[in-house]
Scaffold this motif. Structure first.
Motif, PDB file in Angstrom:
ATOM      1  N   MET A   1      -0.670-123.881 -14.240  1.00  0.00           N
ATOM      2  CA  MET A   1      -1.567-122.912 -14.850  1.00  0.00           C
ATOM      3  C   MET A   1      -2.320-123.533 -16.024  1.00  0.00           C
ATOM      4  SD  MET A   1      -2.447-119.869 -14.301  1.00  0.00           S
ATOM      5  CE  MET A   1      -3.982-119.504 -15.072  1.00  0.00           C
ATOM      6  N   ARG A   3      -3.661-126.392 -16.436  1.00  0.00           N
ATOM      7  CA  ARG A   3      -4.900-127.088 -16.153  1.00  0.00           C
ATOM      8  C   ARG A   3      -6.035-126.113 -15.896  1.00  0.00           C
ATOM      9  NH1 ARG A   3      -2.297-131.194 -13.143  1.00  0.00           N
ATOM     10  NH2 ARG A   3      -2.778-130.031 -11.291  1.00  0.00           N
ATOM     11  N   ALA A   4      -5.664-125.059 -15.152  1.00  0.00           N
ATOM     12  CA  ALA A   4      -6.691-124.058 -14.845  1.00  0.00           C
ATOM     13  C   ALA A   4      -7.206-123.428 -16.127  1.00  0.00           C
ATOM     14  CB  ALA A   4      -6.117-122.987 -13.937  1.00  0.00           C
ATOM     15  N   LEU A   7      -9.708-125.474 -18.061  1.00  0.00           N
ATOM     16  CA  LEU A   7     -11.039-125.734 -17.505  1.00  0.00           C
ATOM     17  C   LEU A   7     -12.202-125.216 -18.337  1.00  0.00           C
ATOM     18  CD1 LEU A   7     -11.063-125.436 -13.665  1.00  0.00           C
ATOM     19  CD2 LEU A   7     -12.143-127.166 -15.084  1.00  0.00           C
ATOM     20  N   ARG A 301     -17.253-126.350  -6.218  1.00  0.00           N
ATOM     21  CA  ARG A 301     -16.883-124.936  -6.265  1.00  0.00           C
ATOM     22  C   ARG A 301     -15.507-124.768  -5.642  1.00  0.00           C
ATOM     23  NH1 ARG A 301     -18.604-121.432  -9.379  1.00  0.00           N
ATOM     24  NH2 ARG A 301     -19.189-119.646  -8.132  1.00  0.00           N
ATOM     25  N   CYS A 302     -15.306-125.429  -4.502  1.00  0.00           N
ATOM     26  CA  CYS A 302     -14.037-125.400  -3.794  1.00  0.00           C
ATOM     27  C   CYS A 302     -12.900-125.889  -4.680  1.00  0.00           C
ATOM     28  CB  CYS A 302     -14.140-126.333  -2.594  1.00  0.00           C
ATOM     29  SG  CYS A 302     -13.890-125.531  -1.076  1.00  0.00           S
ATOM     30  N   PHE A 303     -13.183-126.967  -5.377  1.00  0.00           N
ATOM     31  CA  PHE A 303     -12.144-127.569  -6.226  1.00  0.00           C
ATOM     32  C   PHE A 303     -11.944-126.765  -7.500  1.00  0.00           C
ATOM     33  CE2 PHE A 303     -13.535-131.906  -4.443  1.00  0.00           C
ATOM     34  CZ  PHE A 303     -12.824-131.651  -3.288  1.00  0.00           C
ATOM     35  N   GLY A 304     -12.721-125.706  -7.681  1.00  0.00           N
ATOM     36  CA  GLY A 304     -12.464-124.826  -8.803  1.00  0.00           C
ATOM     37  C   GLY A 304     -13.470-124.885  -9.926  1.00  0.00           C
ATOM     38  N   ALA A 305     -14.656-125.460  -9.670  1.00  0.00           N
ATOM     39  CA  ALA A 305     -15.664-125.505 -10.742  1.00  0.00           C
ATOM     40  C   ALA A 305     -16.341-124.150 -10.871  1.00  0.00           C
ATOM     41  CB  ALA A 305     -16.692-126.573 -10.448  1.00  0.00           C
ATOM     42  N   THR A 306     -16.566-123.703 -12.091  1.00  0.00           N
ATOM     43  CA  THR A 306     -17.284-122.448 -12.298  1.00  0.00           C
ATOM     44  C   THR A 306     -18.783-122.720 -12.265  1.00  0.00           C
ATOM     45  OG1 THR A 306     -17.300-122.779 -14.663  1.00  0.00           O
ATOM     46  CG2 THR A 306     -15.456-121.541 -13.764  1.00  0.00           C
TER      47      THR A 306
ATOM     48  N   ALA B  69     -12.698-119.423  -8.737  1.00  0.00           N
ATOM     49  CA  ALA B  69     -12.817-120.885  -8.809  1.00  0.00           C
ATOM     50  C   ALA B  69     -11.813-121.423  -9.828  1.00  0.00           C
ATOM     51  CB  ALA B  69     -14.241-121.281  -9.193  1.00  0.00           C
ATOM     52  N   ALA B  70     -11.726-120.760 -10.979  1.00  0.00           N
ATOM     53  CA  ALA B  70     -10.817-121.225 -12.028  1.00  0.00           C
ATOM     54  C   ALA B  70      -9.373-121.164 -11.550  1.00  0.00           C
ATOM     55  CB  ALA B  70     -11.008-120.383 -13.280  1.00  0.00           C
ATOM     56  N   LEU B  71      -9.080-120.170 -10.720  1.00  0.00           N
ATOM     57  CA  LEU B  71      -7.716-120.033 -10.201  1.00  0.00           C
ATOM     58  C   LEU B  71      -7.378-121.204  -9.269  1.00  0.00           C
ATOM     59  CD1 LEU B  71      -5.323-118.047 -10.193  1.00  0.00           C
ATOM     60  CD2 LEU B  71      -6.340-116.932  -8.206  1.00  0.00           C
ATOM     61  N   ALA B  73      -8.714-124.203  -9.425  1.00  0.00           N
ATOM     62  CA  ALA B  73      -8.860-125.520 -10.036  1.00  0.00           C
ATOM     63  C   ALA B  73      -7.511-126.211 -10.240  1.00  0.00           C
ATOM     64  CB  ALA B  73      -9.585-125.382 -11.370  1.00  0.00           C
TER      65      ALA B  73
END
Lengths: 851, 218
Positions: A1, A3-4, A7, A301-306, B69-71, B73
């Motif tokens: 958590m 790392r998320a 971000l 986006r897939c990897f979690g970029a906003t 997305a943040a979830l 990452a």
């Protein structure tokens, strides 16, 4: 958590590093390189021209200061007050005193009227005196010492004086210690024909020449840092109202002459054209850049970029690109302006100040503005990409509307225009004109595409050969209507900018050369007495090319305007004007002299009728300065008598013409009764030395001035300005090619796909090459046609509004630009798609991501 | 549901699925059965028109696109049928990409280590077009695991590979999954692949039905 959660707070430095790394990797892609080159060229062009014009401007201001003798020169008939001196010194100015008067100089039994220039120890503020003190010419940053006199060579000749002789001025004797070849603050003019004698201020009182009532001009010359004058405006205004002649380096800059003035305008225009071209290249390259990065964006986006992270990432990446391109561009610009200066070296004897930081800032600003304006709307598409695109390829966000892109880009370009020209009217006018033209072009482009489709449909059906290639190529173009229209517009704007810069160059050069014919008058003869007139004319008619007639010349002072003393009648700021303080050269003429153009009123038709006011003609600049207009009555005092005339016409004249020019012209029959002499200009071949000696011998009272040196300087100036203009033209053409390259790079994948399909259907390399060649050629031809139309319209407008040249059509261009366009686009396109044709269909289809 | 403009198309309905930490689950189905749609929903790449979805115990409905997305990452990895490597990046750079969103000091070392674990230690600087299909998928697998993801989604990971290469990729995927203790959700029509999972489900007509592993045809 953890790392998320980290971000959104990702460190700025890490973001910078990530984006820089991304950009570094991205340099492998052609579109990024095209973007980079385009931005760099925009900055190089704008900084090169910016640096150059900035240095030239500051150099000219300094040279103006040298010609004036200081940054501020005050002149009046009495000594200046200590209070004024204290105020000026308080503003950070260094003061120097100078006194001018006319007196008799004598040596033995030779007497000569001389114009005395009495200087102090500070003289000169700027520049050096070129003086021969017995050991050849040397440059001295001072005037003569007390007890010494420096003579103009002509005075030395007339007095038969040699170095060491004692020459008498009033009640003192001074030792001749030098011959002045050039004064730094000498302003050439025909008003002052008495030869110069320079002496020290300490000796002035002893001469006894300064008596109440004697005509003495006191000058206070001030020099200081550039902004020292800025706080003095109200003081200067008050001085002008008091009748003090104020010469201010900020206002009284000598004109550059039309040639360099137009060249400056040309350079600014070319700089803007290069920026516009680079902008178009940036817009084209950005489309491909965004297409290519949609996958990256989706993956991130897939990897979690906003969205914010994505925006920041791409914005930073491009900002890096802009900064590096701007830095390199600025370096190129610096080198370029040095080259420009090198080309103009002989004309610019002044050492120019070092490049300032302002153009550099402008360059970076230009790069960022071009990027934001021409790439911004397209880039926003990256932000809107959906992560789901990794699973479903077709999920591309819609491209922004072409009109949105055009509007944002043109607004930014308009702002740049405003910034560079400082003229919001011009900027918004050009912007509006640009929109109208784009709208027209859009319609025209659609029409041309429809025509192409119609034409290729009527080509004889046949297998193979160019007919088939044209048909296929034309169909491909017409099918991708929107993309093709976009390209046609981009190419048309490119061709237009290239053609316009080339056209203006050609027309400028033609005009310059026409102004400087081979046999320009190279001698002025002044002081021709009425009795000598006939015989002098005869010699000239026989031996020389007499281009202008002999002008009679009467010296008179303007004393009243409409019955009011002149100094009170003119606007307050003109009260110290030279024209009111000195005698003017008046002439009479029956017809309008060559090179003059009436701008108001009518030329007097015959000799004036008795009792009616005498009609006179004024030079328009002179009239404007003194606030004079048609119908005003001017009274001149000539040798103690008065003569009046009513302004009947205003004339515009070319001061670069090397002919006698006059502020005031009377009709014949009014001035003849006053003492007068004649002046003329003529061309004498350098081989006619004997004629010249004869003139000097037979007319000893006539002064002959040779202006060959000045003419040579002007010719050299035109040659140099031509070279500078050509350098800039080359730069603009280069920027143009960069646009074509960027645009064709951008369309490569689509073409690859089509080529791949044709391959699959059995087309050979030869057919493929022909189809693509035909497509490019049609594109180039249509864009060339649109470009030439734009260029004709724009140059006609520019000539009328900005360059003061008559508009002229360019029929050859209608042939050369479309054909040249077809060839150029064909060649670049052929070169770029060379690799594609060798690729297997699988690979070229793969370029679109179809697996 | 997909709104195609003219009519609504129901792709998934009446569907319940719970995946536990450390589990490996295969979802089998015919082409066009909605497998990829389901995967997109599970990973929070897409939103359902109805129903409830939780990822790591958090309701996805409560989150906007950026929140989802943040979830993901750093916690979710992906392996795709068409690899989805960026063509201008080298193998190493491709693996580094997800790490750069939440940078860590030893990022590059970890990327190298993962590329070595998938047997590409010698090919770090090669661009995707210089690698074979199998090698490209190995890079993609290294990229999925490099962040220490808790959950890896794989969408037809062998779909573009020949059977021999595909078998090797399956071997690698499950070995790494075991070693890292990751949860794996696989979407495939490859029965050999499904059999390697602890649990298999069949997606047909928008519904999921559990499938005994011995039911999966050889």
């Amino acid at each position: 958590m953890t790392r998320a959660a980290a971000l959104p707070h990702q460190g700025a430095i890490q973001a910078l590093r990530f984006s820089a790394r991304g950009l570094w990797r991205d340099l492998r892609a052609a579109d990024v390189r095209a973007l980079f080159v385009a931005l760099m060229l925009a900055v190089a062009a704008s900084t090169m021209i910016g640096f150059f014009l900035d240095r030239l401007d500051r150099g000219l201001t300094r040279q103006a200061g040298q010609l004036l003798g200081g940054d501020l020169v005050l002149e009046q008939g009495q000594p200046f007050s200590p209070e004024l001196r204290r105020t000026l010194e308080g503003a950070g100015l260094t003061l120097s005193d100078q006194v001018d008067l006319v007196s008799m100089a004598s040596l033995g039994d030779a007497f000569q009227v001389t114009s005395l220039k009495v200087v102090d120890d500070v003289y000169p503020h700027y520049g050096q005196v070129l003086v021969d003190r017995g050991a050849g010419s040397e440059a001295q940053a001072r005037g003569p010492a007390p007890g010494e006199a420096w003579l103009a060579p002509r005075l030395a000749l007339l007095l038969e004086a040699e170095l060491g002789d004692r020459v008498r001025i009033g009640e003192v004797e001074l030792t001749v210690s030098g011959l002045v070849e050039r004064e730094p603050d000498q302003s050439a003019g025909f008003g002052n024909f008495n030869p110069r004698l320079m002496m020290h201020l300490d000796d002035l009182a002893a001469t006894g020449l300064v008596q109440p009532g004697s005509r003495v001009e006191y000058e206070l010359l001030a020099a200081g840092p550039p902004d020292a004058l800025n706080g003095l405006d109200s003081l200067l205004e008050a001085l002008r109202r008091d009748g003090v002649e104020v010469r201010d380096v900020r206002r009284d800059r000598p004109g550059l002459g039309n040639a360099l003035d137009r060249a400056e305008r040309y350079l600014s225009l070319a700089g803007l054209a290069a920026v516009l071209l680079a902008g178009v290249a940036v817009a084209m390259a950005t489309r491909r850049y965004v297409d290519r990065h949609l996958d990256t964006a989706a993956l991130l986006r897939c990897f979690g970029a906003t969205q914010r992270q994505l925006t920041r990432l791409f914005a930073l990446q491009l900002l890096w690109l802009a900064l590096v391109a701007a830095a390199l561009g600025a370096l190129l610009g610096l080198a370029g302006q040095a080259l420009l200066l090198g080309l103009l070296s002989a004309f610019l004897p002044l050492t120019l100040p070092a490049p300032g930081p302002l153009p550099l800032l402008l360059g970076v600003l230009t790069a960022v503005a071009v990027l934001v304006g021409f790439a911004g709307p397209t880039l926003l598409r990256l932000k809107r990409v959906s992560a789901l695109k990794v699973l479903r390829r077709e999920l591309d966000p819609l491209p922004p509307s072409a009109w949105l892109v055009v509007i944002v880009a043109s607004l930014v370009f308009g702002a740049l225009l405003w910034l560079y020209s400082g003229d919001i009217g011009l900027a918004s006018g050009l912007l509006l004109g640009g929109w109208v033209m784009l709208g027209l072009l859009w319609g025209l482009g659609r029409g041309l595409l429809a025509l192409v489709l119609w034409l290729v449909g009527r080509l004889p059906a046949g297998q193979g050969g160019w007919g088939q290639a044209l048909r296929l190529g034309g169909r491909q173009l017409a099918r991708r209507r929107d993309a093709s229209l976009g390209q046609m517009l981009a190419f048309a704007v490119t061709f237009f900018a290239m053609a316009m810069i080339a056209l203006v160059r050609g027309d400028l050069l033609t005009t310059w050369q026409a102004q400087l014919p081979e046999a320009m008058p190279n001698y002025f003869a002044i002081n021709i007495q009425p009795a000598e007139r006939e015989s002098f004319s005869e010699v000239l008619e026989a031996r020389a090319d007499d281009r202008t007639s002999l002008y009679p010349m009467v010296r008179g002072r303007l004393t009243a305007i409409d019955g009011t003393p002149a100094r009170e009648a003119v606007p307050a700021e003109a009260r110290g004007d030279n024209a009111l303080r000195r005698e003017l050269n008046l002439t009479w003429q029956e017809t309008l002299p060559e090179g003059n153009r009436l701008v108001a009123g009518r030329w007097f038709s015959a000799e004036p009728v008795r009792g009616e006011p005498v009609p006179i003609s004024l030079e328009d600049g002179f009239a404007e300065r003194l606030g004079l207009g048609l119908g005003d009555t001017l009274t001149f005092t000539i040798g103690g008598r008065e003569v009046s005339g009513r302004v009947a016409s205003l004339r515009n004249l070319d001061w670069d013409s090397f002919r006698p020019n006059f502020f005031v012209i009377f009709p014949p029959g009014t001035l003849d009764r006053f003492g007068h002499s004649y002046i003329t200009a003529f061309y004498l071949d350098p081989g006619e030395g004997e004629t010249l000696r004869g003139l000097v011998r037979d007319f000893p009272g006539v002064s002959l001035l040779n202006i060959d040196a000045i003419l040579a300087q002007v010719r050299e100036l035109v040659a140099q300005v031509t070279r500078a203009v050509e350098l800039v033209l080359a730069l603009v053409l280069l920027a143009g090619v960069s646009v074509l390259y960027a645009a064709l790079t951008a369309s490569r994948p689509v073409r690859a796909h089509e080529g791949g399909l044709l391959r699959v259907f059995g087309a050979g390399t030869r057919t493929l090459s022909r189809v693509q060649g035909a497509e490019f050629a049609i594109l180039g031809l249509a864009s060339g046609l649109m470009g030439v139309l734009l260029a004709e319209l724009a140059t006609a407008g520019l000539y009328a509004l900005w360059f003061d040249l008559p508009p002229r059509p360019h029929p050859l261009l209608w042939l050369s630009l479309p054909l040249g366009g077809a060839l150029l686009i064909g060649a670049i396109g052929h070169f770029l798609s060379r690799g594609l044709r060798r690729e297997a269909p699988m690979a070229s289809l793969g370029l679109l991501g179809e697996t | 549901m997909v709104d195609s403009g003219e009519r609504r198309l129901t792709i998934l309905s009446d569907l319940a699925l719970e995946v536990f930490p450390g589990e490996s689950v295969a979802i089998l189905g015919q082409s066009g059965a909605g497998k990829s749609t389901l995967l997109g929903l599970l990973a929070g790449l897409d939103t359902p028109s109805g129903g409830r979805l939780e990822l790591f115990g958090q309701s996805l409905a409560a989150l906007d696109e950026d929140g989802r997305a943040a979830l993901r990452a750093g916690r979710v990895g992906f392996v795709f049928q068409n690899f989805q490597l960026l063509p201008t990046l080298t193998a190493l750079e491709n693996v580094l990409l997800p790490l750069e969103l939440s940078p860590q000091r030893d990022g590059e070392a970890r990327a190298r280590e993962w590329l070595e674990r998938v047997g590409l230690g010698e090919r770090l600087d090669h661009l995707p077009k210089q690698l074979s299909g199998g090698e490209q998928q190995r890079v993609a697998i290294a990229r999925a695991f490099v962040t220490g993801a808790e959950l890896v989604f794989a969408d037809e990971p062998t779909g573009n590979l020949d059977p021999t290469t595909g078998a090797r990729i399956i071997e690698l995927l499950f070995r790494l999954n075991r070693e890292a203790g990751t949860t794996l959700v696989l979407v495939t029509h490859d029965h050999a692949l499904a059999r390697r999972c602890q649990r298999a489900l069949r997606l047909a007509d928008g519904r999921l039905a559990p499938l005994a592993l011995d039911e999966v045809e050889a």
